[in-house]
Write a protein that holds these residues in place. Sequence first.
Motif, PDB file in Angstrom:
ATOM      1  N   TYR A 107      34.964 111.981  49.021  1.00 45.54           N
ATOM      2  CA  TYR A 107      34.010 111.020  49.580  1.00 45.54           C
ATOM      3  C   TYR A 107      34.732 109.817  50.165  1.00 45.54           C
ATOM      4  N   ARG A 108      35.741 109.327  49.446  1.00 46.46           N
ATOM      5  CA  ARG A 108      36.494 108.159  49.920  1.00 46.46           C
ATOM      6  C   ARG A 108      37.189 108.457  51.248  1.00 46.46           C
ATOM      7  N   LYS A 122      29.546 104.936  45.098  1.00 45.86           N
ATOM      8  CA  LYS A 122      29.831 105.151  46.516  1.00 45.86           C
ATOM      9  C   LYS A 122      30.237 103.847  47.198  1.00 45.86           C
ATOM     10  N   THR A 149      36.194 110.491  53.551  1.00 43.47           N
ATOM     11  CA  THR A 149      35.221 110.568  54.659  1.00 43.47           C
ATOM     12  C   THR A 149      34.835 109.177  55.158  1.00 43.47           C
ATOM     13  N   LYS A 150      35.110 108.140  54.383  1.00 42.61           N
ATOM     14  CA  LYS A 150      34.711 106.794  54.738  1.00 42.61           C
ATOM     15  C   LYS A 150      35.859 105.993  55.381  1.00 42.61           C
ATOM     16  N   LYS A 151      37.009 106.630  55.514  1.00 44.38           N
ATOM     17  CA  LYS A 151      38.138 105.935  56.147  1.00 44.38           C
ATOM     18  C   LYS A 151      38.181 106.209  57.642  1.00 44.38           C
ATOM     19  N   THR A 187      33.952 103.027  48.828  1.00 48.71           N
ATOM     20  CA  THR A 187      34.044 102.641  50.237  1.00 48.71           C
ATOM     21  C   THR A 187      34.674 101.261  50.433  1.00 48.71           C
TER      22      THR A 187
END
Length: 426
Positions: A421-422, A381, A424-426, A385
């Motif tokens: 997942y990536r 994770k 959602t972190k941008k 990120t």
Amino acid sequence: MEEIRALERQKFIHDMIDGKISMQESLEQGRELGIDITATYYSIVLFQAFLKDREDSDVNAYSGVNEEILKRIKEEFADLDNVYLYEQVGDVLCFLEKSDTLEEMGTNINRGIGRITDIMKDFEDWIYFISCGKSVERIRDVNNSYRDASRRFADRYMLDESCIILGNDDTPQRQRKIRETIEAEKKDSAQDMDLGNIDIRKLDISGIDFKMLSQKTILHFLRSGTLSEVGDLVNEYFNSIGEDAMGSIMFRQYILMESLLSGLTFLDSMGVGRDKASDILGELKDPIKFVENLDSSKEYIRLLLNSMIEYRNQISDKKYLEIIEKAKKFIQDEYRNEDMSLQLVASNVNVSSNHFSAIFRKETGETFIDYLTRVRMENAKELLTCTSMKTSEIGFEVGYRDPHYFSYIFKKTIGMSPKEYRRTKK
């Protein structure tokens, strides 16, 4: 990687039997792990082995011979498509048998028992116990088969020879065999000390020579039993003694006396002084308060066993804390190693792999594979990120050579794919 895959399969079988995952989840996860759980009938079989002379074994001792027994049994059943197994805490093997007919189930179980029996012929100083649960027709009911097998599995603490208990074996012969063992034990105990002349109300534990006592059932259980087994052990023990005998208040007094003395003998074997033993027992020092009826007598032994095992576990917790912390540090330092395995970590902390697996789960509340996966996913994770590395590169970086398998584990653990997942972190 193969060992990790095998551990994941074992965890899946464990969670399914415990009812931790739904029927739909069982089917989906089973397909992903290459396990076909579809069948008409299911049954649970439990196995455990002990040294014949259990009195000489240390409370926390572990035998490499026992590990060899479990290893050979696992290898014997590894390639069969009708049975899956996992190892429980305490060196108990749990088999999930499946079949399309009851006749086939009986044949498979008998064949499996034969395989185990052949293996145990090479270990003359060991005895073993096998308990088979009744067959059920739905996978969601497999826990009922487990409970059925587990209930009778408590008999292993009352017997001094190998025993195989089938799913329909609630026969008088089985109860008679246990009763004969207990009666023989009572004769041995009577030769060592005349318990009939002891007044419970005047019992001074500071004056007891514990090594002169013999109460095998309770002592066997205190050495290797678990808190979850206390209820089954007490019920089976009282059933084996018989209702007529337990109907006598004098006999109940005798049983509670022996149980108390067995508990004191156990504490003495752990190096617990008499003053400390008195503090641990509290009101249990006075069994006379519990002899009024059968239910109160059962409750006394339940409370006594719980108290002894909780103290035993506290001592074990302190002993294993250093091992667990060292193992965690090794995993955190070496999780990138694609060959990371239970055996590798166990070797690093200088204990057997089976023993390490058991104490790691007991002390941390999660399995080795769960902890390793969590460490790897947390680092994955962070890389998703904080870097622009490809998913396949991140998988390799955290210990997965197969990018598809990494994506599968990530989604199963985190609830979304690495790419999702990536985003959602941008």
